[in-house]
Scaffold this motif. Structure first.
Motif, PDB file in Angstrom:
ATOM      1  N   ASN A   1       0.832  -1.203   0.000  1.00 56.41           N
ATOM      2  CA  ASN A   1       0.000   0.000   0.000  1.00 56.41           C
ATOM      3  C   ASN A   1       0.868   1.255   0.000  1.00 56.41           C
ATOM      4  O   ASN A   1       2.103   1.173   0.023  1.00 56.41           O
ATOM      5  N   ASP A   2       0.233   2.420  -0.023  1.00 53.18           N
ATOM      6  CA  ASP A   2       0.976   3.685  -0.110  1.00 53.18           C
ATOM      7  C   ASP A   2       1.943   3.864   1.054  1.00 53.18           C
ATOM      8  O   ASP A   2       3.063   4.350   0.882  1.00 53.18           O
ATOM      9  N   TYR A   3       1.514   3.477   2.240  1.00 55.03           N
ATOM     10  CA  TYR A   3       2.373   3.631   3.419  1.00 55.03           C
ATOM     11  C   TYR A   3       3.630   2.781   3.293  1.00 55.03           C
ATOM     12  O   TYR A   3       4.739   3.242   3.596  1.00 55.03           O
ATOM     13  N   VAL A   4       3.473   1.547   2.830  1.00 59.73           N
ATOM     14  CA  VAL A   4       4.616   0.629   2.713  1.00 59.73           C
ATOM     15  C   VAL A   4       5.613   1.125   1.673  1.00 59.73           C
ATOM     16  O   VAL A   4       6.829   1.116   1.904  1.00 59.73           O
ATOM     17  N   ARG A   5       5.130   1.571   0.513  1.00 60.23           N
ATOM     18  CA  ARG A   5       6.058   2.003  -0.532  1.00 60.23           C
ATOM     19  C   ARG A   5       6.805   3.277  -0.136  1.00 60.23           C
ATOM     20  O   ARG A   5       7.990   3.416  -0.436  1.00 60.23           O
ATOM     21  N   VAL A   6       6.120   4.190   0.555  1.00 61.49           N
ATOM     22  CA  VAL A   6       6.803   5.395   1.046  1.00 61.49           C
ATOM     23  C   VAL A   6       7.822   5.028   2.123  1.00 61.49           C
ATOM     24  O   VAL A   6       8.932   5.579   2.160  1.00 61.49           O
ATOM     25  N   LEU A   7       7.461   4.079   2.974  1.00 54.71           N
ATOM     26  CA  LEU A   7       8.377   3.618   4.011  1.00 54.71           C
ATOM     27  C   LEU A   7       9.610   2.979   3.399  1.00 54.71           C
ATOM     28  O   LEU A   7      10.738   3.207   3.860  1.00 54.71           O
TER      29      LEU A   7
END
Length: 312
Positions: free
Chosen positions: A138-144
Protein backbone atom coordinates in the motif's frame (compact mmCIF):
# COMPACT_ATOMS: atom_id res chain seq x y z
CA UNK A 1 49.73 13.54 15.25
CA UNK A 2 48.05 16.93 15.52
CA UNK A 3 50.31 18.20 12.77
CA UNK A 4 49.19 15.38 10.54
CA UNK A 5 45.53 16.05 11.29
CA UNK A 6 45.88 19.76 10.55
CA UNK A 7 47.68 18.86 7.34
CA UNK A 8 44.78 16.59 6.37
CA UNK A 9 42.29 19.42 6.61
CA UNK A 10 44.29 21.96 4.62
CA UNK A 11 45.87 20.02 1.74
CA UNK A 12 44.27 18.88 -1.48
CA UNK A 13 44.19 15.31 -2.72
CA UNK A 14 45.23 14.24 -6.21
CA UNK A 15 42.94 11.94 -8.19
CA UNK A 16 45.06 9.86 -10.56
CA UNK A 17 41.93 9.01 -12.54
CA UNK A 18 41.17 6.34 -15.11
CA UNK A 19 43.18 7.80 -17.94
CA UNK A 20 45.91 10.32 -18.60
CA UNK A 21 45.50 13.51 -20.63
CA UNK A 22 47.23 11.90 -23.65
CA UNK A 23 45.66 11.62 -27.09
CA UNK A 24 45.39 7.84 -26.75
CA UNK A 25 42.92 8.26 -23.86
CA UNK A 26 40.53 10.45 -25.86
CA UNK A 27 38.46 7.49 -27.12
CA UNK A 28 37.99 6.09 -23.62
CA UNK A 29 37.16 9.54 -22.28
CA UNK A 30 34.57 10.04 -25.03
CA UNK A 31 33.03 6.66 -24.21
CA UNK A 32 32.64 7.58 -20.52
CA UNK A 33 31.15 10.97 -21.43
CA UNK A 34 28.62 9.39 -23.83
CA UNK A 35 27.58 6.89 -21.14
CA UNK A 36 27.11 9.77 -18.69
CA UNK A 37 24.83 11.64 -21.12
CA UNK A 38 22.88 8.43 -21.80
CA UNK A 39 22.44 7.67 -18.08
CA UNK A 40 21.20 11.16 -17.20
CA UNK A 41 18.88 11.29 -20.22
CA UNK A 42 17.41 7.81 -19.68
CA UNK A 43 16.76 8.32 -15.98
CA UNK A 44 15.33 11.82 -16.50
CA UNK A 45 12.95 10.54 -19.18
CA UNK A 46 11.95 7.72 -16.84
CA UNK A 47 11.09 10.15 -14.02
CA UNK A 48 9.10 12.40 -16.38
CA UNK A 49 7.13 9.42 -17.69
CA UNK A 50 6.31 8.25 -14.18
CA UNK A 51 5.17 11.72 -13.15
CA UNK A 52 2.89 12.44 -16.09
CA UNK A 53 1.29 9.05 -16.83
CA UNK A 54 -1.26 7.99 -14.21
CA UNK A 55 -1.07 4.35 -15.33
CA UNK A 56 2.47 4.23 -13.97
CA UNK A 57 1.46 5.46 -10.51
CA UNK A 58 2.01 2.04 -8.95
CA UNK A 59 4.34 0.93 -6.12
CA UNK A 60 6.80 -0.66 -8.57
CA UNK A 61 7.19 2.50 -10.65
CA UNK A 62 7.24 4.66 -7.54
CA UNK A 63 10.33 2.74 -6.36
CA UNK A 64 11.78 2.92 -9.88
CA UNK A 65 11.47 6.71 -9.87
CA UNK A 66 13.61 6.84 -6.72
CA UNK A 67 16.12 4.46 -8.31
CA UNK A 68 16.36 6.75 -11.34
CA UNK A 69 16.85 9.82 -9.14
CA UNK A 70 19.59 8.05 -7.16
CA UNK A 71 21.32 7.04 -10.40
CA UNK A 72 21.26 10.61 -11.73
CA UNK A 73 22.77 11.98 -8.52
CA UNK A 74 25.35 9.22 -8.26
CA UNK A 75 26.79 9.44 -11.76
CA UNK A 76 26.63 13.27 -11.62
CA UNK A 77 28.66 13.18 -8.40
CA UNK A 78 31.54 11.48 -10.21
CA UNK A 79 31.71 11.92 -14.01
CA UNK A 80 31.60 15.76 -14.27
CA UNK A 81 34.70 15.93 -12.05
CA UNK A 82 36.39 13.33 -14.26
CA UNK A 83 35.54 15.36 -17.37
CA UNK A 84 36.79 18.60 -15.81
CA UNK A 85 40.06 16.99 -14.73
CA UNK A 86 40.65 15.48 -18.16
CA UNK A 87 39.98 18.72 -20.05
CA UNK A 88 41.85 21.02 -17.67
CA UNK A 89 44.74 18.71 -16.84
CA UNK A 90 44.25 19.47 -13.14
CA UNK A 91 43.60 16.45 -10.94
CA UNK A 92 43.42 18.06 -7.52
CA UNK A 93 40.38 17.92 -5.27
CA UNK A 94 40.03 19.75 -1.97
CA UNK A 95 39.59 17.97 1.35
CA UNK A 96 36.01 19.31 1.54
CA UNK A 97 35.31 18.28 -2.04
CA UNK A 98 36.58 14.80 -1.31
CA UNK A 99 34.36 14.59 1.77
CA UNK A 100 31.31 15.63 -0.28
CA UNK A 101 32.08 12.97 -2.90
CA UNK A 102 32.42 10.28 -0.23
CA UNK A 103 29.22 11.34 1.54
CA UNK A 104 27.10 11.43 -1.62
CA UNK A 105 28.58 8.24 -2.99
CA UNK A 106 28.02 6.21 0.20
CA UNK A 107 24.52 7.65 0.66
CA UNK A 108 23.46 6.73 -2.86
CA UNK A 109 25.25 3.37 -2.97
CA UNK A 110 23.78 2.31 0.37
CA UNK A 111 20.33 3.64 -0.48
CA UNK A 112 20.31 1.88 -3.85
CA UNK A 113 21.32 -1.43 -2.26
CA UNK A 114 18.28 -1.26 0.02
CA UNK A 115 16.00 0.04 -2.75
CA UNK A 116 16.89 -2.84 -5.10
CA UNK A 117 15.97 -5.28 -2.33
CA UNK A 118 12.65 -3.45 -1.84
CA UNK A 119 11.97 -3.67 -5.58
CA UNK A 120 12.62 -7.42 -5.60
CA UNK A 121 10.15 -7.80 -2.71
CA UNK A 122 7.59 -5.80 -4.71
CA UNK A 123 7.97 -8.21 -7.66
CA UNK A 124 7.77 -11.20 -5.32
CA UNK A 125 4.48 -10.01 -3.83
CA UNK A 126 3.04 -9.05 -7.24
CA UNK A 127 3.75 -12.46 -8.79
CA UNK A 128 3.57 -14.87 -5.86
CA UNK A 129 0.77 -13.19 -3.84
CA UNK A 130 -1.19 -11.06 -6.35
CA UNK A 131 -4.41 -11.04 -4.31
CA UNK A 132 -2.60 -9.57 -1.30
CA UNK A 133 -0.59 -7.05 -3.34
CA UNK A 134 -2.83 -3.99 -2.63
CA UNK A 135 -2.48 -4.65 1.11
CA UNK A 136 1.18 -5.67 1.31
CA UNK A 137 2.31 -2.85 -1.01
CA UNK A 138 0.00 0.00 0.00
CA UNK A 139 0.98 3.69 -0.11
CA UNK A 140 2.37 3.63 3.42
CA UNK A 141 4.62 0.63 2.71
CA UNK A 142 6.06 2.00 -0.53
CA UNK A 143 6.80 5.40 1.05
CA UNK A 144 8.38 3.62 4.01
CA UNK A 145 10.57 1.55 1.68
CA UNK A 146 11.76 4.51 -0.38
CA UNK A 147 12.15 6.87 2.58
CA UNK A 148 13.88 4.19 4.64
CA UNK A 149 16.40 3.58 1.85
CA UNK A 150 17.30 7.28 1.74
CA UNK A 151 17.38 7.69 5.53
CA UNK A 152 19.41 4.58 6.39
CA UNK A 153 21.80 5.25 3.52
CA UNK A 154 22.32 8.84 4.71
CA UNK A 155 22.91 7.90 8.36
CA UNK A 156 25.39 5.20 7.36
CA UNK A 157 27.17 7.63 5.05
CA UNK A 158 27.50 10.32 7.75
CA UNK A 159 29.15 7.85 10.12
CA UNK A 160 31.58 6.43 7.55
CA UNK A 161 32.46 9.80 6.01
CA UNK A 162 33.27 11.35 9.40
CA UNK A 163 35.21 8.27 10.47
CA UNK A 164 37.23 7.91 7.25
CA UNK A 165 38.19 11.59 7.00
CA UNK A 166 39.44 11.85 10.58
CA UNK A 167 42.43 9.60 9.79
CA UNK A 168 45.74 11.43 9.26
CA UNK A 169 47.07 11.17 5.71
CA UNK A 170 50.85 11.12 5.47
CA UNK A 171 53.25 11.38 2.57
CA UNK A 172 51.70 11.08 -0.85
CA UNK A 173 48.14 12.38 -1.21
CA UNK A 174 47.65 10.82 -4.64
CA UNK A 175 44.51 8.65 -4.69
CA UNK A 176 44.75 5.92 -7.33
CA UNK A 177 41.11 6.29 -8.31
CA UNK A 178 38.79 8.47 -10.40
CA UNK A 179 36.85 9.69 -7.34
CA UNK A 180 37.29 9.79 -3.58
CA UNK A 181 36.39 6.29 -2.43
CA UNK A 182 37.06 5.14 1.13
CA UNK A 183 39.11 1.95 0.41
CA UNK A 184 41.45 3.89 -1.90
CA UNK A 185 41.87 6.66 0.66
CA UNK A 186 42.60 4.28 3.54
CA UNK A 187 45.78 3.19 1.75
CA UNK A 188 47.11 6.75 2.24
CA UNK A 189 46.57 6.76 6.00
CA UNK A 190 49.61 6.43 8.22
CA UNK A 191 47.74 4.86 11.16
CA UNK A 192 46.21 1.45 11.76
CA UNK A 193 42.69 1.33 10.27
CA UNK A 194 41.87 -2.26 11.28
CA UNK A 195 39.08 -1.23 13.69
CA UNK A 196 37.40 0.89 11.03
CA UNK A 197 37.70 -1.95 8.48
CA UNK A 198 35.87 -4.25 10.89
CA UNK A 199 33.05 -1.71 11.25
CA UNK A 200 32.94 -1.32 7.48
CA UNK A 201 32.64 -5.10 7.20
CA UNK A 202 29.56 -5.03 9.45
CA UNK A 203 28.04 -2.30 7.25
CA UNK A 204 28.83 -4.45 4.23
CA UNK A 205 26.78 -7.30 5.68
CA UNK A 206 23.84 -4.95 6.29
CA UNK A 207 23.95 -3.13 2.95
CA UNK A 208 25.34 -5.85 0.67
CA UNK A 209 24.97 -9.44 1.81
CA UNK A 210 21.49 -9.12 3.37
CA UNK A 211 19.93 -7.22 0.40
CA UNK A 212 21.52 -9.46 -2.23
CA UNK A 213 20.35 -12.54 -0.29
CA UNK A 214 16.79 -11.15 -0.18
CA UNK A 215 16.93 -10.41 -3.90
CA UNK A 216 18.15 -13.92 -4.67
CA UNK A 217 15.45 -15.56 -2.51
CA UNK A 218 12.75 -13.33 -4.05
CA UNK A 219 13.68 -14.25 -7.61
CA UNK A 220 13.97 -17.95 -6.78
CA UNK A 221 10.42 -17.82 -5.38
CA UNK A 222 9.26 -15.90 -8.46
CA UNK A 223 10.76 -18.48 -10.82
CA UNK A 224 9.23 -21.36 -8.86
CA UNK A 225 5.83 -19.69 -9.10
CA UNK A 226 6.26 -18.95 -12.80
CA UNK A 227 7.25 -22.54 -13.62
CA UNK A 228 3.91 -23.67 -12.17
CA UNK A 229 2.06 -21.57 -14.73
CA UNK A 230 0.55 -23.36 -17.71
CA UNK A 231 1.44 -20.66 -20.23
CA UNK A 232 4.86 -21.31 -21.80
CA UNK A 233 4.89 -17.73 -23.09
CA UNK A 234 4.50 -16.37 -19.54
CA UNK A 235 7.25 -18.68 -18.34
CA UNK A 236 9.62 -17.55 -21.08
CA UNK A 237 8.90 -13.85 -20.50
CA UNK A 238 9.29 -14.09 -16.71
CA UNK A 239 12.50 -16.10 -16.99
CA UNK A 240 13.93 -13.54 -19.43
CA UNK A 241 13.00 -10.65 -17.11
CA UNK A 242 14.48 -12.33 -14.03
CA UNK A 243 17.67 -13.19 -15.94
CA UNK A 244 18.23 -9.57 -17.00
CA UNK A 245 17.50 -8.34 -13.47
CA UNK A 246 19.99 -10.78 -11.95
CA UNK A 247 22.68 -9.75 -14.46
CA UNK A 248 22.33 -6.10 -13.38
CA UNK A 249 22.23 -7.07 -9.69
CA UNK A 250 25.42 -9.14 -10.13
CA UNK A 251 27.16 -6.30 -11.97
CA UNK A 252 26.20 -3.91 -9.16
CA UNK A 253 26.69 -5.96 -6.00
CA UNK A 254 29.60 -8.15 -7.16
CA UNK A 255 32.28 -5.45 -7.64
CA UNK A 256 30.79 -3.49 -4.70
CA UNK A 257 31.22 -6.45 -2.33
CA UNK A 258 34.68 -7.22 -3.70
CA UNK A 259 35.80 -3.61 -3.12
CA UNK A 260 34.30 -2.83 0.27
CA UNK A 261 34.54 -6.17 2.06
CA UNK A 262 38.23 -6.96 1.60
CA UNK A 263 40.93 -5.92 4.09
CA UNK A 264 43.06 -2.95 3.04
CA UNK A 265 46.10 -5.18 2.56
CA UNK A 266 44.32 -7.11 -0.21
CA UNK A 267 43.55 -4.05 -2.32
CA UNK A 268 45.91 -3.83 -5.31
CA UNK A 269 46.81 -0.56 -7.00
CA UNK A 270 44.41 0.40 -9.77
CA UNK A 271 42.15 -2.65 -9.38
CA UNK A 272 39.37 -1.00 -7.35
CA UNK A 273 38.87 1.88 -9.73
CA UNK A 274 38.12 -0.44 -12.65
CA UNK A 275 35.69 -2.44 -10.53
CA UNK A 276 34.00 0.81 -9.48
CA UNK A 277 33.08 1.52 -13.12
CA UNK A 278 30.40 -1.16 -12.85
CA UNK A 279 28.46 0.28 -9.89
CA UNK A 280 29.11 3.97 -10.51
CA UNK A 281 28.85 4.39 -14.30
CA UNK A 282 27.50 1.28 -16.06
CA UNK A 283 24.57 0.29 -13.83
CA UNK A 284 22.99 3.81 -13.79
CA UNK A 285 22.89 3.48 -17.60
CA UNK A 286 21.53 -0.08 -17.63
CA UNK A 287 18.92 0.25 -14.86
CA UNK A 288 16.33 2.21 -16.89
CA UNK A 289 16.74 -0.16 -19.84
CA UNK A 290 16.44 -3.37 -17.82
CA UNK A 291 13.82 -2.30 -15.27
CA UNK A 292 11.71 0.11 -17.30
CA UNK A 293 12.15 0.52 -21.04
CA UNK A 294 11.57 -3.19 -21.70
CA UNK A 295 8.11 -2.85 -20.14
CA UNK A 296 5.02 -2.43 -22.35
CA UNK A 297 3.41 0.16 -20.06
CA UNK A 298 6.50 2.35 -20.10
CA UNK A 299 6.86 2.09 -23.90
CA UNK A 300 3.20 3.02 -24.32
CA UNK A 301 3.61 6.00 -21.98
CA UNK A 302 6.65 7.11 -24.01
CA UNK A 303 4.70 6.89 -27.27
CA UNK A 304 1.90 8.99 -25.78
CA UNK A 305 4.35 11.60 -24.53
CA UNK A 306 5.99 11.83 -27.97
CA UNK A 307 2.58 12.16 -29.66
CA UNK A 308 1.59 14.99 -27.31
CA UNK A 309 4.88 16.81 -27.96
CA UNK A 310 4.49 16.40 -31.72
CA UNK A 311 0.92 17.73 -31.63
CA UNK A 312 2.03 20.76 -29.63
Amino acid sequence: MMGHENHSFTSDFILLGLFSSSQSSLVFFSFIFIIFIMAVTENTVMILLLLRDSRLHTPMYFLLSHLSFMDILHISNIVPKMVTDFLSGSRSISFAGCGIQIFLSLTLLGGECLLLAAMSYDRYVAICHPLHYPILMNDYVRVLMAGGSWLVGTVNSIVHTAYALHFPFCGSRAIDHFFCEVPAMLKLSCVDTTLYEREAYVSGIIFLFIPVSLIFVSYVQILLTVFQMKSSEAQKKSFSTCSFHMIVVTMYYGPFIFTYMRPKSYHTLGQDKYLAIFYTILTPTLNPIIYSFRNKDVLEAMKNMLKCNCLH
